[in-house]
Scaffold this motif. Structure first.
Motif, PDB file in Angstrom:
ATOM      1  N   GLY A  14       0.742  -1.232  -0.142  1.00 15.71           N
ATOM      2  CA  GLY A  14      -0.087  -0.020   0.029  1.00 15.71           C
ATOM      3  C   GLY A  14       0.790   1.395  -0.169  1.00 15.71           C
ATOM      4  N   GLY A  15       1.907   1.143   0.205  1.00 14.14           N
ATOM      5  CA  GLY A  15       2.936   2.247   0.268  1.00 14.14           C
ATOM      6  C   GLY A  15       3.365   2.848  -1.114  1.00 14.14           C
ATOM      7  N   SER A  16       4.341   3.846  -1.085  1.00 15.22           N
ATOM      8  CA  SER A  16       4.827   4.453  -2.445  1.00 15.22           C
ATOM      9  C   SER A  16       6.090   4.559  -2.373  1.00 15.22           C
ATOM     10  N   LEU A  17       6.680   4.595  -3.757  1.00 14.28           N
ATOM     11  CA  LEU A  17       8.344   4.853  -3.889  1.00 14.28           C
ATOM     12  C   LEU A  17       8.270   5.653  -5.052  1.00 14.28           C
ATOM     13  N   ARG A  18       9.249   6.236  -5.188  1.00  8.18           N
ATOM     14  CA  ARG A  18       9.560   7.035  -6.303  1.00  8.18           C
ATOM     15  C   ARG A  18      10.929   6.704  -7.127  1.00  8.18           C
ATOM     16  N   LEU A  19      11.104   6.140  -7.792  1.00  3.94           N
ATOM     17  CA  LEU A  19      12.225   5.662  -8.556  1.00  3.94           C
ATOM     18  C   LEU A  19      12.856   7.117  -9.736  1.00  3.94           C
ATOM     19  N   GLY A  61      -0.342  -4.113 -17.681  1.00  8.52           N
ATOM     20  CA  GLY A  61      -1.717  -4.058 -17.262  1.00  8.52           C
ATOM     21  C   GLY A  61      -1.556  -4.172 -15.481  1.00  8.52           C
ATOM     22  N   SER A  62      -0.557  -4.841 -15.108  1.00  7.49           N
ATOM     23  CA  SER A  62      -0.529  -4.878 -13.575  1.00  7.49           C
ATOM     24  C   SER A  62      -0.221  -3.803 -12.785  1.00  7.49           C
ATOM     25  N   VAL A  63       0.371  -2.920 -13.309  1.00  3.74           N
ATOM     26  CA  VAL A  63       0.634  -1.307 -12.863  1.00  3.74           C
ATOM     27  C   VAL A  63      -0.052  -0.494 -13.168  1.00  3.74           C
ATOM     28  N   GLN A  64      -1.173  -0.579 -14.100  1.00  2.00           N
ATOM     29  CA  GLN A  64      -1.773   0.554 -14.602  1.00  2.00           C
ATOM     30  C   GLN A  64      -2.666   1.227 -13.630  1.00  2.00           C
ATOM     31  N   GLY A  65      -2.882   2.329 -13.580  1.00  2.00           N
ATOM     32  CA  GLY A  65      -3.477   3.048 -12.420  1.00  2.00           C
ATOM     33  C   GLY A  65      -2.617   3.254 -11.138  1.00  2.00           C
ATOM     34  N   ARG A  66      -1.578   2.443 -10.833  1.00  2.00           N
ATOM     35  CA  ARG A  66      -0.702   2.830  -9.815  1.00  2.00           C
ATOM     36  C   ARG A  66       0.794   3.276  -9.958  1.00  2.00           C
ATOM     37  N   PHE A  67       1.195   2.863 -11.203  1.00  2.00           N
ATOM     38  CA  PHE A  67       2.350   3.824 -11.414  1.00  2.00           C
ATOM     39  C   PHE A  67       2.347   4.724 -12.570  1.00  2.00           C
ATOM     40  N   THR A  68       3.255   5.710 -12.356  1.00  2.00           N
ATOM     41  CA  THR A  68       3.224   6.783 -13.358  1.00  2.00           C
ATOM     42  C   THR A  68       4.711   7.154 -13.827  1.00  2.00           C
ATOM     43  N   VAL A  69       4.943   7.327 -15.063  1.00  2.00           N
ATOM     44  CA  VAL A  69       6.185   7.782 -15.512  1.00  2.00           C
ATOM     45  C   VAL A  69       6.175   9.250 -15.993  1.00  2.00           C
ATOM     46  N   SER A  70       7.163   9.828 -15.675  1.00  2.00           N
ATOM     47  CA  SER A  70       7.279  11.255 -16.023  1.00  2.00           C
ATOM     48  C   SER A  70       8.697  11.749 -16.110  1.00  2.00           C
ATOM     49  N   GLN A  81       6.837   7.001 -10.402  1.00  2.00           N
ATOM     50  CA  GLN A  81       6.061   7.040  -9.239  1.00  2.00           C
ATOM     51  C   GLN A  81       5.309   5.869  -9.122  1.00  2.00           C
ATOM     52  N   MET A  82       5.320   5.119  -8.102  1.00  2.00           N
ATOM     53  CA  MET A  82       4.865   4.081  -7.714  1.00  2.00           C
ATOM     54  C   MET A  82       3.916   3.884  -6.485  1.00  2.00           C
ATOM     55  N   ASN A  83       2.694   3.812  -6.772  1.00  2.00           N
ATOM     56  CA  ASN A  83       1.838   3.772  -5.554  1.00  2.00           C
ATOM     57  C   ASN A  83       1.018   2.754  -5.427  1.00  2.00           C
ATOM     58  N   ASP A  84       0.407   2.406  -4.171  1.00  2.00           N
ATOM     59  CA  ASP A  84      -0.226   1.263  -3.858  1.00  2.00           C
ATOM     60  C   ASP A  84       0.442  -0.123  -3.947  1.00  2.00           C
ATOM     61  N   LEU A  85       1.736  -0.236  -3.758  1.00  2.00           N
ATOM     62  CA  LEU A  85       2.573  -1.198  -4.053  1.00  2.00           C
ATOM     63  C   LEU A  85       2.130  -2.427  -3.245  1.00  2.00           C
ATOM     64  N   LYS A  86       2.513  -3.610  -4.100  1.00  2.00           N
ATOM     65  CA  LYS A  86       1.833  -4.796  -3.660  1.00  2.00           C
ATOM     66  C   LYS A  86       3.215  -5.757  -3.555  1.00  2.00           C
ATOM     67  N   PRO A  87       3.209  -6.692  -2.629  1.00  2.00           N
ATOM     68  CA  PRO A  87       4.347  -7.778  -2.850  1.00  2.00           C
ATOM     69  C   PRO A  87       4.709  -8.193  -4.043  1.00  2.00           C
ATOM     70  N   GLU A  88       3.765  -8.614  -4.857  1.00  2.00           N
ATOM     71  CA  GLU A  88       4.116  -8.939  -6.291  1.00  2.00           C
ATOM     72  C   GLU A  88       5.112  -7.839  -7.071  1.00  2.00           C
ATOM     73  N   ASP A  89       5.122  -6.571  -6.671  1.00  2.00           N
ATOM     74  CA  ASP A  89       5.941  -5.631  -7.508  1.00  2.00           C
ATOM     75  C   ASP A  89       7.505  -5.732  -7.005  1.00  2.00           C
ATOM     76  N   THR A  90       7.545  -6.466  -6.124  1.00  2.00           N
ATOM     77  CA  THR A  90       9.097  -6.763  -5.444  1.00  2.00           C
ATOM     78  C   THR A  90       9.937  -7.340  -6.480  1.00  2.00           C
ATOM     79  N   ALA A  91      11.010  -6.623  -6.795  1.00  2.00           N
ATOM     80  CA  ALA A  91      11.737  -6.786  -8.060  1.00  2.00           C
ATOM     81  C   ALA A  91      12.808  -5.898  -8.154  1.00  2.00           C
ATOM     82  N   MET A  92      13.935  -6.315  -8.851  1.00  2.00           N
ATOM     83  CA  MET A  92      14.979  -5.569  -9.056  1.00  2.00           C
ATOM     84  C   MET A  92      14.432  -4.373 -10.234  1.00  2.00           C
TER      85      MET A  92
END
Length: 130
Positions: A14-19, A61-70, A81-92
């Motif tokens: 549910g948290g957010s990160l910005r790469l 599809g799995s990140v649509q509506g949650r991630f935004t590239v700018s 920008q990654m919002n509403d992060l889920k365990p399945e988003d875990t990756a390098m």
């Protein structure tokens, strides 16, 4: 060309990160940029792509509506920008770029995927866990 990612870390579901991905030797203002991720034991997959020449974007599809590239042209930096992060988003997560922009962003990101991009960063780890 050098791409340097930052911003990864450990976050709760549910948290957010910005790469961030900062480039030298290539201008993001006129490039194709991709964000890819690879989890242990899985293939590298395209998360999002940006075609700077027309500002078109693609999201898997799995990140649509949650991630935004700018993009910040002045800083030659691209963000994910990654919002509403889920365990399945875990990756390098990897930033990639290429000066070739003749294809559609969908073709770059989906049909060609990693093969389109000639320059890659070293990656930043994103871990989503309690």
């Amino acid at each position: 060309v050098q791409l340097v990612e930052s911003g990864g870390g450990l976050v709760q579901p549910g948290g957010s990160l910005r790469l961030s991905c900062t480039a030298s030797g290539i201008s993001f203002e006129s490039s194709a940029i991709g964000w890819f991720r690879q989890a242990p034991g899985k293939e590298r997959e395209a998360v999002s792509c940006l075609k700077s020449t027309d500002s078109s974007t693609y999201y898997t599809g799995s990140v649509q509506g949650r991630f935004t590239v700018s993009r910040d042209n002045a800083k030659n930096t691209v963000y994910l920008q990654m919002n509403d992060l889920k365990p399945e988003d875990t990756a390098m997560y990897y930033c990639a770029a290429d000066t070739s922009t003749w294809a559609t962003v969908q073709a770059m990101c989906v049909m060609m995927g990693a093969r389109w991009f000639g320059s890659w960063g070293q990656g930043t780890q994103v871990t989503v866990s309690l």
